[in-house]
Design a protein around this motif. Structure first.
Motif, PDB file in Angstrom:
ATOM      1  N   HIS A  22      48.281  51.200  50.575  1.00 46.14           N
ATOM      2  CA  HIS A  22      49.330  51.819  49.574  1.00 46.14           C
ATOM      3  C   HIS A  22      48.811  51.386  47.413  1.00 46.14           C
ATOM      4  CE1 HIS A  22      51.077  53.040  53.671  1.00 46.14           C
ATOM      5  NE2 HIS A  22      51.592  51.746  53.513  1.00 46.14           N
ATOM      6  N   CYS A  23      48.099  50.490  48.049  1.00 46.73           N
ATOM      7  CA  CYS A  23      48.191  49.833  46.041  1.00 46.73           C
ATOM      8  C   CYS A  23      47.105  49.244  45.934  1.00 46.73           C
ATOM      9  CB  CYS A  23      50.183  48.915  45.996  1.00 46.73           C
ATOM     10  SG  CYS A  23      49.659  47.401  46.240  1.00 46.73           S
ATOM     11  N   GLY A  24      46.509  49.116  46.876  1.00 45.67           N
ATOM     12  CA  GLY A  24      45.075  48.386  46.872  1.00 45.67           C
ATOM     13  C   GLY A  24      45.286  46.794  46.646  1.00 45.67           C
ATOM     14  N   ALA A  25      46.328  46.220  46.943  1.00 45.65           N
ATOM     15  CA  ALA A  25      46.275  43.842  46.753  1.00 45.65           C
ATOM     16  C   ALA A  25      45.087  43.898  47.320  1.00 45.65           C
ATOM     17  CB  ALA A  25      47.428  43.914  46.675  1.00 45.65           C
ATOM     18  N   GLN A  26      44.094  42.575  47.367  1.00 39.80           N
ATOM     19  CA  GLN A  26      43.500  42.518  47.979  1.00 39.80           C
ATOM     20  C   GLN A  26      43.785  41.132  48.655  1.00 39.80           C
ATOM     21  OE1 GLN A  26      40.195  41.743  45.627  1.00 39.80           O
ATOM     22  NE2 GLN A  26      38.872  42.438  47.259  1.00 39.80           N
ATOM     23  N   SER A  27      43.717  40.498  49.984  1.00 40.60           N
ATOM     24  CA  SER A  27      43.607  39.404  50.661  1.00 40.60           C
ATOM     25  C   SER A  27      42.427  39.145  51.187  1.00 40.60           C
ATOM     26  CB  SER A  27      44.250  39.600  51.818  1.00 40.60           C
ATOM     27  OG  SER A  27      44.122  38.516  52.779  1.00 40.60           O
ATOM     28  N   ILE A  28      42.332  37.740  50.154  1.00 41.04           N
ATOM     29  CA  ILE A  28      41.002  36.876  49.928  1.00 41.04           C
ATOM     30  C   ILE A  28      41.814  35.191  50.173  1.00 41.04           C
ATOM     31  CG2 ILE A  28      39.475  35.876  48.390  1.00 41.04           C
ATOM     32  CD1 ILE A  28      39.785  38.185  46.543  1.00 41.04           C
ATOM     33  N   ASN A  29      41.074  35.130  51.378  1.00 44.50           N
ATOM     34  CA  ASN A  29      41.343  33.645  52.713  1.00 44.50           C
ATOM     35  C   ASN A  29      42.421  33.779  52.716  1.00 44.50           C
ATOM     36  OD1 ASN A  29      38.353  33.218  52.384  1.00 44.50           O
ATOM     37  ND2 ASN A  29      38.609  31.554  50.782  1.00 44.50           N
ATOM     38  N   GLY A  30      43.490  34.529  52.958  1.00 40.79           N
ATOM     39  CA  GLY A  30      44.915  34.370  53.100  1.00 40.79           C
ATOM     40  C   GLY A  30      45.592  35.182  52.088  1.00 40.79           C
ATOM     41  N   GLU A  31      44.800  34.911  50.739  1.00 43.05           N
ATOM     42  CA  GLU A  31      46.019  34.725  49.514  1.00 43.05           C
ATOM     43  C   GLU A  31      45.519  36.178  49.137  1.00 43.05           C
ATOM     44  OE1 GLU A  31      45.781  31.633  47.111  1.00 43.05           O
ATOM     45  OE2 GLU A  31      45.551  30.204  48.068  1.00 43.05           O
ATOM     46  N   TRP A  32      47.203  36.489  48.284  1.00 49.39           N
ATOM     47  CA  TRP A  32      47.105  38.404  48.086  1.00 49.39           C
ATOM     48  C   TRP A  32      46.744  38.528  46.433  1.00 49.39           C
ATOM     49  CZ3 TRP A  32      46.597  42.445  50.744  1.00 49.39           C
ATOM     50  CH2 TRP A  32      46.616  42.098  52.235  1.00 49.39           C
ATOM     51  N   SER A  33      46.144  38.879  45.857  1.00 55.52           N
ATOM     52  CA  SER A  33      45.910  39.417  44.505  1.00 55.52           C
ATOM     53  C   SER A  33      46.240  40.553  44.778  1.00 55.52           C
ATOM     54  CB  SER A  33      44.366  38.967  44.511  1.00 55.52           C
ATOM     55  OG  SER A  33      43.267  40.029  44.460  1.00 55.52           O
ATOM     56  N   ARG A  34      46.417  40.788  43.241  1.00 58.28           N
ATOM     57  CA  ARG A  34      47.156  41.668  42.315  1.00 58.28           C
ATOM     58  C   ARG A  34      46.790  43.077  42.321  1.00 58.28           C
ATOM     59  NH1 ARG A  34      51.868  41.673  39.397  1.00 58.28           N
ATOM     60  NH2 ARG A  34      52.744  39.345  39.228  1.00 58.28           N
ATOM     61  N   PRO A  35      47.106  44.581  42.267  1.00 59.93           N
ATOM     62  CA  PRO A  35      46.411  45.707  43.011  1.00 59.93           C
ATOM     63  C   PRO A  35      45.628  45.858  41.233  1.00 59.93           C
ATOM     64  CG  PRO A  35      48.561  45.544  43.689  1.00 59.93           C
ATOM     65  CD  PRO A  35      48.394  44.103  43.160  1.00 59.93           C
ATOM     66  N   GLY A  36      43.463  45.471  41.866  1.00 58.97           N
ATOM     67  CA  GLY A  36      43.536  45.970  40.642  1.00 58.97           C
ATOM     68  C   GLY A  36      41.929  44.520  39.999  1.00 58.97           C
ATOM     69  N   VAL A  37      43.263  43.417  40.187  1.00 60.06           N
ATOM     70  CA  VAL A  37      42.232  42.152  39.798  1.00 60.06           C
ATOM     71  C   VAL A  37      41.473  41.875  40.958  1.00 60.06           C
ATOM     72  CG1 VAL A  37      43.410  40.305  39.061  1.00 60.06           C
ATOM     73  CG2 VAL A  37      44.386  42.069  38.099  1.00 60.06           C
ATOM     74  N   PHE A  38      40.433  42.109  41.219  1.00 60.30           N
ATOM     75  CA  PHE A  38      38.974  41.593  41.860  1.00 60.30           C
ATOM     76  C   PHE A  38      39.014  39.873  41.079  1.00 60.30           C
ATOM     77  CE2 PHE A  38      39.754  45.669  43.199  1.00 60.30           C
ATOM     78  CZ  PHE A  38      40.702  46.328  44.374  1.00 60.30           C
ATOM     79  N   VAL A  39      39.219  38.992  41.782  1.00 65.21           N
ATOM     80  CA  VAL A  39      38.871  37.948  41.935  1.00 65.21           C
ATOM     81  C   VAL A  39      37.151  37.456  41.589  1.00 65.21           C
ATOM     82  CG1 VAL A  39      38.932  35.226  41.885  1.00 65.21           C
ATOM     83  CG2 VAL A  39      40.487  36.599  42.421  1.00 65.21           C
ATOM     84  N   ALA A  40      36.383  38.650  42.314  1.00 71.09           N
ATOM     85  CA  ALA A  40      35.227  38.395  41.786  1.00 71.09           C
ATOM     86  C   ALA A  40      34.664  39.274  40.501  1.00 71.09           C
ATOM     87  CB  ALA A  40      34.485  38.633  43.427  1.00 71.09           C
ATOM     88  N   ASP A  41      35.165  40.521  40.827  1.00 73.55           N
ATOM     89  CA  ASP A  41      35.100  40.857  39.573  1.00 73.55           C
ATOM     90  C   ASP A  41      35.272  40.548  38.140  1.00 73.55           C
ATOM     91  OD1 ASP A  41      33.991  43.436  41.597  1.00 73.55           O
ATOM     92  OD2 ASP A  41      36.128  44.177  41.277  1.00 73.55           O
ATOM     93  N   ALA A  42      36.095  39.827  37.918  1.00 74.04           N
ATOM     94  CA  ALA A  42      36.609  39.110  36.409  1.00 74.04           C
ATOM     95  C   ALA A  42      35.902  37.961  37.209  1.00 74.04           C
ATOM     96  CB  ALA A  42      37.517  38.594  37.145  1.00 74.04           C
ATOM     97  N   PHE A  43      35.361  37.392  37.623  1.00 69.43           N
ATOM     98  CA  PHE A  43      33.991  36.440  37.419  1.00 69.43           C
ATOM     99  C   PHE A  43      32.716  36.399  37.040  1.00 69.43           C
ATOM    100  CE2 PHE A  43      30.303  33.271  38.668  1.00 69.43           C
ATOM    101  CZ  PHE A  43      30.206  32.703  38.108  1.00 69.43           C
ATOM    102  N   GLU A  44      32.360  37.665  37.711  1.00 72.43           N
ATOM    103  CA  GLU A  44      31.477  38.627  37.080  1.00 72.43           C
ATOM    104  C   GLU A  44      30.868  38.911  36.172  1.00 72.43           C
ATOM    105  OE1 GLU A  44      28.502  42.125  39.111  1.00 72.43           O
ATOM    106  OE2 GLU A  44      29.872  41.312  40.770  1.00 72.43           O
ATOM    107  N   LEU A  45      32.209  39.681  35.395  1.00 76.84           N
ATOM    108  CA  LEU A  45      31.931  40.166  34.326  1.00 76.84           C
ATOM    109  C   LEU A  45      32.627  39.245  33.052  1.00 76.84           C
ATOM    110  CD1 LEU A  45      35.169  42.639  34.572  1.00 76.84           C
ATOM    111  CD2 LEU A  45      32.832  43.466  34.567  1.00 76.84           C
ATOM    112  N   ARG A  46      32.862  37.983  33.151  1.00 79.80           N
ATOM    113  CA  ARG A  46      32.461  37.110  32.741  1.00 79.80           C
ATOM    114  C   ARG A  46      31.129  35.898  32.469  1.00 79.80           C
ATOM    115  NH1 ARG A  46      37.861  34.359  34.800  1.00 79.80           N
ATOM    116  NH2 ARG A  46      36.270  32.895  36.290  1.00 79.80           N
ATOM    117  N   SER A  47      30.551  36.123  33.597  1.00 81.60           N
ATOM    118  CA  SER A  47      29.154  36.021  33.592  1.00 81.60           C
ATOM    119  C   SER A  47      28.288  36.638  33.148  1.00 81.60           C
ATOM    120  CB  SER A  47      28.236  35.327  35.083  1.00 81.60           C
ATOM    121  OG  SER A  47      28.945  36.703  35.413  1.00 81.60           O
ATOM    122  N   VAL A  48      28.278  37.960  33.411  1.00 82.57           N
ATOM    123  CA  VAL A  48      28.028  39.221  32.106  1.00 82.57           C
ATOM    124  C   VAL A  48      28.266  39.232  31.069  1.00 82.57           C
ATOM    125  CG1 VAL A  48      27.620  41.339  32.075  1.00 82.57           C
ATOM    126  CG2 VAL A  48      27.853  40.503  34.459  1.00 82.57           C
ATOM    127  N   ALA A  49      28.961  38.967  30.666  1.00 83.08           N
ATOM    128  CA  ALA A  49      29.999  38.970  28.974  1.00 83.08           C
ATOM    129  C   ALA A  49      28.902  37.088  28.248  1.00 83.08           C
ATOM    130  CB  ALA A  49      30.915  38.828  28.818  1.00 83.08           C
TER     131      ALA A  49
END
Length: 97
Positions: A22-49
């Protein structure tokens, strides 16, 4: 099939789901993250920058060193030709530099 309520959109989803349909929230190791905020993507964007910043400053350094060498070479060549001209005038001949 058992369900539970999504912590972000309050819709019922399967307990086996890793993404809320319904909203796109993700479960990573049992913890839910906000919709549209992907922990892996945020880390990857920081490393690219960080990588882009390092490449930029390396390019600036290379350009500055190159300019320094060109300017130094110009001064060295100017000193040689000036010395050659002065020596030729002292001898009384035309400069052959």
């Amino acid at each position: 099939m058992s369900t539970f309520t999504c912590p972000f959109c309050a819709e019922d989803i399967s307990t086996a789901a890793v993404v809320c349909k319904h909203c796109g929230a993700q479960s990573i190791n049992g913890e839910w993250s906000r919709p549209g905020v992907f922990v892996a993507d945020a880390f990857e964007l920081r490393s690219v920058a960080r990588w882009r910043r390092r490449v930029f400053w390396l390019a600036v350094l290379v350009v500055l060193v190159g300019l320094g060498l060109v300017v130094r070479k110009g001064y060295v060549d100017a000193d040689k030709s000036t010395k050659c001209y002065v020596d030729a005038v002292k001898i009384g001949s035309t400069p052959d530099c």
